[in-house]
Scaffold this motif. Sequence first.
Motif, short mmCIF file in Angstrom:
data_model
loop_
_atom_site.label_atom_id
_atom_site.label_comp_id
_atom_site.label_asym_id
_atom_site.label_seq_id
_atom_site.Cartn_x
_atom_site.Cartn_y
_atom_site.Cartn_z
N ILE A 101 0.90 -1.36 -0.22
CA ILE A 101 -0.06 -0.10 -0.01
C ILE A 101 0.86 1.35 0.05
CG2 ILE A 101 -2.10 -1.07 1.23
CD1 ILE A 101 -1.07 -0.02 3.79
N SER A 102 2.04 1.25 0.53
CA SER A 102 3.12 2.30 0.46
C SER A 102 3.48 2.58 -1.15
CB SER A 102 4.38 2.09 1.37
OG SER A 102 4.16 1.59 2.54
N PHE A 103 3.47 1.61 -1.70
CA PHE A 103 3.78 1.99 -3.14
C PHE A 103 2.70 2.44 -4.00
CE2 PHE A 103 4.63 0.64 -7.51
CZ PHE A 103 5.73 1.16 -7.70
N SER A 104 1.44 1.65 -3.58
CA SER A 104 0.35 2.36 -4.29
C SER A 104 -0.03 3.59 -4.02
CB SER A 104 -0.73 1.34 -3.71
OG SER A 104 -2.12 1.74 -4.13
N ARG A 105 0.09 4.10 -2.59
CA ARG A 105 -0.13 5.52 -2.15
C ARG A 105 0.90 6.30 -2.87
NH1 ARG A 105 0.91 4.99 3.00
NH2 ARG A 105 -0.84 4.13 3.51
N ALA A 106 2.10 5.89 -3.29
CA ALA A 106 3.01 6.89 -3.77
C ALA A 106 2.65 7.01 -5.16
CB ALA A 106 4.33 6.45 -3.65
N ILE A 107 2.30 5.88 -6.17
CA ILE A 107 1.81 5.96 -7.18
C ILE A 107 0.61 7.02 -7.47
CG2 ILE A 107 0.49 4.80 -9.20
CD1 ILE A 107 3.26 3.98 -9.22
N ARG A 108 -0.08 7.14 -6.39
CA ARG A 108 -1.49 7.93 -6.34
C ARG A 108 -1.06 9.32 -6.31
NH1 ARG A 108 -3.86 4.86 -2.98
NH2 ARG A 108 -3.72 5.90 -1.14
N VAL A 109 -0.09 9.54 -5.35
CA VAL A 109 0.46 10.84 -5.00
C VAL A 109 1.18 11.28 -6.59
CG1 VAL A 109 2.12 12.22 -3.88
CG2 VAL A 109 0.65 10.85 -2.74
N GLY A 110 1.96 10.40 -7.15
CA GLY A 110 2.68 10.73 -8.36
C GLY A 110 1.58 11.17 -9.41
N ILE A 111 0.46 10.43 -9.59
CA ILE A 111 -0.42 10.74 -10.66
C ILE A 111 -1.04 12.13 -10.20
CG2 ILE A 111 -2.77 9.91 -11.47
CD1 ILE A 111 -1.67 7.13 -11.30
N ALA A 112 -1.31 12.32 -8.97
CA ALA A 112 -2.15 13.53 -8.54
C ALA A 112 -1.28 14.69 -8.83
CB ALA A 112 -2.57 13.46 -7.15
N VAL A 113 -0.04 14.73 -8.62
CA VAL A 113 1.04 15.86 -8.92
C VAL A 113 1.28 16.02 -10.49
CG1 VAL A 113 3.34 16.68 -8.52
CG2 VAL A 113 2.19 15.48 -6.63
N THR A 114 1.38 14.86 -11.13
CA THR A 114 2.01 15.23 -12.68
C THR A 114 0.94 15.66 -13.58
OG1 THR A 114 1.93 12.61 -12.90
CG2 THR A 114 4.06 13.81 -12.02
#
Length: 741
Positions: free
Chosen positions: A22-35
Amino acid sequence: MSNVTLHISKNFKELLQFLKSISFSRAIRVGIAVTLPVLMGIQLGYFEIGLALSFGAFWSSPSDVSGSFRHKIKGILISATLVMIVSFIKGYLHFQLWLLLPVLGLLTFTIAYISIYGFRASLISFSGLMALVLSFANESEELEIYQYAVLIGVGGLWYLLLSKAWHRINPKAETEEFLSETFLLTSELIETRGKLVNPHEDHEKLQSKLLKLQSDLTTNHETLREILILSRRTSGWSNYQNKRLLIFVQLIEMLETAISNPVNYHRMDVLFNDHPQYIKRFQDLIFEMSYQLRMISEAGNDHRKLPKNDFMRQCFENVRRDVALLRETKYYEEYLMLQNLLEYQEKQFEKLKSIKRLLGDPNSTEINVIDRKKAKRFIAPQDYDPKLLLRNFSFRSTIFRHSVRLAVTVMIGYALGSIFAFQNPYSILLIVIVIMRPSYGLTRSRAKDRMIGTLIGGAIAFGVVFMIQDPYVYGIMGVISLVIALSLVQKNYKASATFITLSVVFIYAILSPDVLSLIKFRILDTLVGAGLSYAAMLWLWPAWEFVEMKESIEKSVKANKDFLHKIIEYYLLKGHIPTSYNIARKQAFLETSNLSSAFQRMTQEPKSKQREMNKVYELVVLNHNFLASLASLSTYIQHYDTTEASERFKTATEKIAFNLERVVQCLKDKTCNGAGASSEDTTLFDDQLPVFNYLEINTLKSNDTETLRELQEAHLVWEQLEWLFSISGRMLKLSASVKLD
């Protein structure tokens, strides 16, 4: 070659596990939300709007942590509101340095002080601090201040929308990961207990490991409890949630049984020294149980991978056969001790079978339903009373001191960055708010890891930028580095700092060719920020753990005393186990875990601040052993019909409870004189113990189970009472002599 293959296979499994986490999943989510907003802004010609949305999403993301999804939504909404307000205020902070510094300090203190309302509030506070600091890095030239602030808030709502959609796609992810981690931690704890069976092992080292594991497991239980109990129940989810909650209940009971000990360690060591053949028998059994829990964790939802019971049953047969030999050879006391230990393992096996049964038939609907209204009583509600702000508005409060310390450090950092013309003064502030924590040990550790990570990241980034001059590659690598950095924040902060540095350098390399200058200032900012944070923890109203240690011990002893009272009450009244009993048990485990964590923090502080270390460590271990003994009594009386409590039982338990009450008083009263009275009561207590004549158990008829059960009960209960009284007496002597002021 086989070792190399095994190593590769292990690393590959760990990589897959990380990618599924879930840590990696959350990081992907933040990456999408930012980019995504930035890319769309560039494509449509609204770069400033896209950037503002990205900032809002990024600043609101820290509240997206494991726990109840409703709590997440509230946390993200409050974070979005806070960062919007902070961005609006920051837009008007165009003052001279002499006026800006106190305003900056006041804002920092106010935002940091929100942490008084608990863990999630501290994450909201962190969002606000990030918004305050990073607003210095970007001032919109096209948008009005109010427009920019509103877009920041909309960015937070965009992240919330993305987070909600992600949760809809895979709503079980957090539950499954935390259950899997609970299986692994329980497995490791049981394995450690199995090693303690051997008197030739390093018991002190294993005991320390046990304390750490129990602390980690209790923390894990708290998060999983919130996820399972506070989650919404929908028709499609109800059966799944009920099953996972029942599995969780079994795991909690396994923890209680795992730390249970039928007799004190000294007596057990003597027994196994005299009869060493039993060590391997019991260890085979305990280690197999640990192994099966690991296999269950790896199996996940694939019931075909669940371990079989054949070897476990064989282990039980071996132990039963060997324990029966003690009865035949007239080692009566040893027989009773090992028989009780064996029955504890049988109860563990029953819980293990229940877990596999619940996991093994995913379509079954014939399961018990746990009353969620009662279950919610196990979750301590956070106090959000505004009066809490006033009650903690003094230097006695750790959070107040941390907020003042952070505010002063931020002011000093910004003044240094402005006076000495650093490239980006806000970078120093960012390092300070990321590194500085209320505890000295964590701040020191993060400061060291941040510096090392920045140096490594800077070196790698320089090499990559030197060889590659493609802005598109920089952009891709910048986003990938950001995702990896965010996913590693909790697991490996040093590696996270390395990837954060890589991400910053790659993104900056798109905008400016002067990358070497950026790396140089990045390293310099990190060194200054880390140095300021470390110095502030040492000299600005430091919060040393020894100051709070008495309170931590007191809370744990009180929780154990309450659990003891519930055990006594149940032993006297029998019947159904009340919810209050299980709540008292949970609280005792939680406070013991908190005490262990407090001691670990104390060991990370300077030697000059480690007051009475030996005595404090002994108190922590004694308190843990006291809980282990209570857990033994608790496990026994829950699973067996016990005899009526005698007057001697009542007298003995009253003396133990009285000792604990005096321990609490001694911790409060500096003039306590509790050492002498304890020894006087020892004889009185021994007089209350029954004259325990061991009958010739082998003469009992095979069907005379009632007499045998009464013998086992008398042995276990009175051994534990004697052990509990001994521990409470030693705790009383220590608490009377320890000086932590």
